[in-house]
Design a protein around this motif. Structure first.
Motif, short mmCIF file in Angstrom:
data_model
loop_
_atom_site.label_atom_id
_atom_site.label_comp_id
_atom_site.label_asym_id
_atom_site.label_seq_id
_atom_site.Cartn_x
_atom_site.Cartn_y
_atom_site.Cartn_z
N UNK A 30 -5.58 8.09 8.00
CA UNK A 30 -6.48 7.29 8.83
C UNK A 30 -6.27 7.70 10.28
N UNK A 31 -7.37 8.07 10.95
CA UNK A 31 -7.27 8.54 12.33
C UNK A 31 -7.88 7.53 13.29
N UNK A 470 -0.69 8.17 7.60
CA UNK A 470 -0.84 8.66 6.23
C UNK A 470 0.26 8.08 5.35
N UNK A 471 -0.10 7.76 4.11
CA UNK A 471 0.92 7.40 3.13
C UNK A 471 0.85 5.97 2.67
N UNK A 477 -9.55 6.94 6.25
CA UNK A 477 -10.72 6.73 7.09
C UNK A 477 -10.44 7.01 8.55
N UNK A 478 -11.25 6.43 9.40
CA UNK A 478 -11.10 6.62 10.84
C UNK A 478 -11.79 5.48 11.56
N UNK A 479 -11.38 5.26 12.81
CA UNK A 479 -12.06 4.31 13.67
C UNK A 479 -12.29 4.95 15.03
N UNK A 509 -3.50 -2.59 14.51
CA UNK A 509 -4.75 -1.90 14.23
C UNK A 509 -5.08 -2.19 12.77
N UNK A 510 -5.79 -3.27 12.53
CA UNK A 510 -5.94 -3.79 11.17
C UNK A 510 -6.75 -2.85 10.28
N UNK A 511 -7.60 -2.00 10.87
CA UNK A 511 -8.38 -1.07 10.06
C UNK A 511 -7.49 -0.09 9.31
N UNK A 512 -6.29 0.17 9.84
CA UNK A 512 -5.38 1.15 9.26
C UNK A 512 -4.75 0.65 7.97
#
Length: 515
Positions: A30-31, A470-471, A477-479, A509-512
């Motif tokens: 996730x970036x 990662x992991x 994904x990405x934001x 960063x809850x999207x991660x």
């Protein structure tokens, strides 16, 4: 953490990366595409401290690689500790007199130790002492950094003697072995299309060479440069990650007998040294990232085999970016230039002497800040308010200066809000200068003779950093939402269900998080 990695390096060399290094991070992880440093100055020690504490110099106190104790005028290196005794090197070697005592806030690694009643294992590794010590925090089991003798060392803050496995690692003399291989490009030099010509005036050469060009005969430069030369080659990355592998194996990291999470804090220091010497458009920088990509691929495969794929979590970020060499930029017809700090300080002191009758009222312009001789001002009963006003008025007349603000009045200054916030976040009144200087874009401290590059300013080239996860526990994904360097520690804490560091101002960063 990759020292001096600009965000755009993820994509500038993407087509030439292997599938298992940077591409694996981006394709499987996730970036956070718009992660910024939310303070100035953008300096190595501050970056490492801010990632792991989740806060800024105003709170964690690391106001530069070096900063000035304002009450006394004493210069302080960020991890300096005269009470520490070197371990693994000579007792009188100042390189070993280091600890995290100057760091005022806890780190997420500290909080992990506290959350598991100190059963988790935390180790910091970096060529630079500050890159190992500050992330590892106050409660670390160990921090190891590279000595110019060619050995990895530590200090009595952590241990009385190096573990046998570190001694055995040092016995391999890997730095010397790598340097004897010389440094040539990984691929044919004509294929390095993302870089300018190898022979150019913007790069700094190694001692003992006539030009900064490939191949670099490092085998012949050891005598003049010492084994510390390895840090300014991609072999420094390899050396660091080989020690990291040895730490995983010998300390059973990721296979903790107590069943607790372990934390290995790695900083890759060589990209910063290479960038400072050769500038960001050089073949040397491009080759460094192509080689680092392969080293990361090897390290990830090693973790897959020893800890287990999907059983570890990685985040990759940077402590700061870097600017184009101003002379290169202006040669391409862009705007930019050099701010000569020494000339500015002399002119400032000459002016203040004429007005106030005392010499050396300003003791430094380090970190783009005016550091006043507070002891002198107090002893001579000088008007500090008038001194600050005169200094600001003078600095505003200098070429390349965009803004100058008295830090006691920073919140009222006519400065764009984003820059003003970063000025305030970076100010620690006990350790930062009384006046902040902000330069125009593509200006930095130096002279037209300066080669390579540097960093330290608010601009995107210095403050826009990569952040890829990662992991275990991480979504794919990405934001493009704006996130801050100070959000990293809160995100790690949320992932591990532990308390945030005690000075944290970041938000998870809850999207991660895969929850």
């Amino acid at each position: 953490m990759v020292d001096q990695m600009r965000w755009d390096y993820l994509y500038r060399y993407f087509d030439r990366y292997s599938e298992g290094g940077f591409k694996r991070l981006l394709n499987d992880g996730f970036s956070c595409e718009n992660t910024y440093i939310n303070y100035i100055p953008t300096i190595t020690a501050i970056g490492h401290s801010s990632v792991y504490t989740g806060t800024t110099p105003a709170i964690h106190g690391i106001a530069g690689n070096d900063f000035i104790i304002q009450a006394t005028g004493q210069n302080m290196y960020c991890t300096e500790d005269d009470s520490a005794i070197p371990v693994g090197t000579a007792v009188d070697n100042s390189a070993g007199k280091m600890s995290p005592k100057n760091l005022l806030a806890s780190t997420v690694t500290d909080e992990l130790k506290l959350a598991t009643n100190f059963r988790s294992k935390v180790i910091g590794i970096a060529i630079k002492d500050r890159g190992a010590i500050l992330p590892a925090g106050h409660f670390a089991d160990a921090a190891y950094w590279f000595d110019n003798s060619g050995d990895w060392i530590s200090s009595s803050f952590y241990m009385k003697d190096l573990p046998k496995w570190v001694k055995d690692f040092n016995k391999q003399k890997l730095a010397e072995k790598y340097l004897k291989q010389d440094w040539n490009t990984l691929y044919p030099i004509a294929s390095y299309k993302q870089s300018i010509a190898d022979d150019n005036p913007y790069e700094g050469k190694f001692k003992g060479t006539e030009k900064a060009i490939f191949p670099v005969k490092t085998s012949q430069l050891i005598k003049q440069n010492g084994l510390g030369l390895v840090a300014t080659t991609p072999y420094g990355n390899t050396l660091t990650l080989e020690l990291a592998k040895a730490a995983v194996a010998n300390e059973q990291m990721g296979n903790n007998p107590e069943g607790c999470t372990d934390f290995l804090a790695i900083s890759i220091s060589s990209p910063d040294k290479i960038g400072h010497q050769f500038a960001i458009n050089s073949i040397e920088v491009e080759d460094n990232y192509l080689r680092l990509d392969k080293d990361l691929e090897s390290f990830f495969k090693y973790l897959d085999q020893t800890v287990g794929e999907g059983q570890y979590t990685i985040f990759l970020t940077a402590d700061h970016g870097a600017a184009h060499n101003p002379q290169f930029f202006t040669d391409q017809k862009g705007n930019g230039g050099y701010f000569n700090s020494k000339t500015a300080q002399k002119g400032l002191n000459d002016l203040l002497k004429a007005k106030f009758g005392q010499e050396k009222i300003v003791i430094s312009l380090s970190n783009y800040q005016v550091h006043l001789n507070n002891t002198l001002i107090k002893q001579q009963n000088l008007d500090e308010v008038a001194i600050r006003s005169a200094a600001i008025n003078y600095l505003k007349t200098l070429e390349g200066v965009a803004f100058v603000t008295d830090m006691d009045k920073a919140s009222e200054a006519a400065i764009p809000a984003r820059i003003k916030e970063r000025i305030i976040n970076g100010y620690n009144y006990k350790r930062s200068g009384a006046i902040q200087i902000v330069l125009e874009p593509q200006w930095y401290s130096g002279s037209p003779k300066s080669t390579g590059t540097t960093h330290g300013n608010w601009n995107p080239y210095d403050s826009h950093i990569p952040l890829v996860w990662m992991g275990w526990g991480i979504k794919h994904g990405a934001t493009n939402r704006v996130t801050n360097m100070t959000d990293i520690a809160a995100t790690v804490a949320g992932l591990l269900h532990i308390q945030e560091p005690n000075g944290s101002i970041g938000s998870p960063i809850i999207e991660v998080l895969n929850k």
